[in-house]
Design an enzyme around this catalytic site. Sequence first.
Site, short mmCIF file in Angstrom:
data_model
loop_
_atom_site.label_atom_id
_atom_site.label_comp_id
_atom_site.label_asym_id
_atom_site.label_seq_id
_atom_site.Cartn_x
_atom_site.Cartn_y
_atom_site.Cartn_z
N LYS A 157 30.28 39.52 36.62
CA LYS A 157 31.73 39.40 36.62
C LYS A 157 32.23 38.86 37.95
O LYS A 157 33.16 38.03 38.00
CB LYS A 157 32.38 40.76 36.34
N LYS A 211 41.69 41.35 44.37
CA LYS A 211 40.75 42.48 44.32
C LYS A 211 39.36 42.01 43.92
O LYS A 211 38.35 42.39 44.53
CB LYS A 211 41.29 43.54 43.37
#
Length: 291
Positions: A170, A238
């Site tokens: 990811k 983030k």
Amino acid sequence: MNVGFVGLGIMGTPMAAHLVAAGHTVSGYDVVPESLDKLTASGGRAASSVADAVEGAEVVITMLPNHPQVEHVVLGQGGVLESAKPGTLLADMSTIRPETSLEVAKAAQEKGIRVLDAPVSGGEAGAKQAALSIMVGGEQADFEVVLPLFEALGKTIVHVGPHGAGQVVKAANQLVVGGIYALVSEAIVLMEGSGVDAGTGLDVLAGGLAANRILDLKRESMVQRRFEPGFRIDLHHKDMSIAIAAARQAEVSLPMTGLVAQLIASARAMGHGSLDHSALLKVTEQLSGRA
């Protein structure tokens, strides 16, 4: 299956609804009452706490903003590991640091609870359309158990390796997406600065070797400067910090990732954190004096 679902935000709410529609029994919990109402409207059960959502569940899915929330919900008092029965399978579909996924897997093993890290790509649109890409880390046997649930949520579902591997993939996904947004933004600024119609130019790029999903889905809205969030700059910021941390952990150099991370940080500093990550175009325009 009996499913406990914790985290009913813009991603979790449609995901839980898809599981209900696929015939599973879903008990969900979120700190936002309106999210519980949406789950109830879709046919799920609103739980009063994490422990309530987890009770009796064969599989628990968490879909949370970041690692502090995962640590609180999974490892904290009244959390998943404290409340779930031995043999329960926890699939954390949040995007968090790989090291947190490893910590969760180790703590869960001591409780007799199986764990997968299964972050997703596709944003809000992918969640609503049940078209997510799901990258899964953990044991192959556990992946096969939860695969019917994942098939109700996504189109590309791949077991990519051991615990933590899903989060690494990811992170790689997010650095590529951020880099493409940065380059598409520069292409728009270059064409417009040269007096070329950017919409027409991007149509050409989308039909050649430069073709990519971002051009397919976002070129029109970027040229029109429509930045309604499908995936916010704040969240991509983030995720880039996760990619940088993962590179440090792996002791590899990712110079382009560092540059893109700074551009995304700049977008956030400029006050664009609530906009879609395609608003990286605003940073490129600002640097070129064209804002």
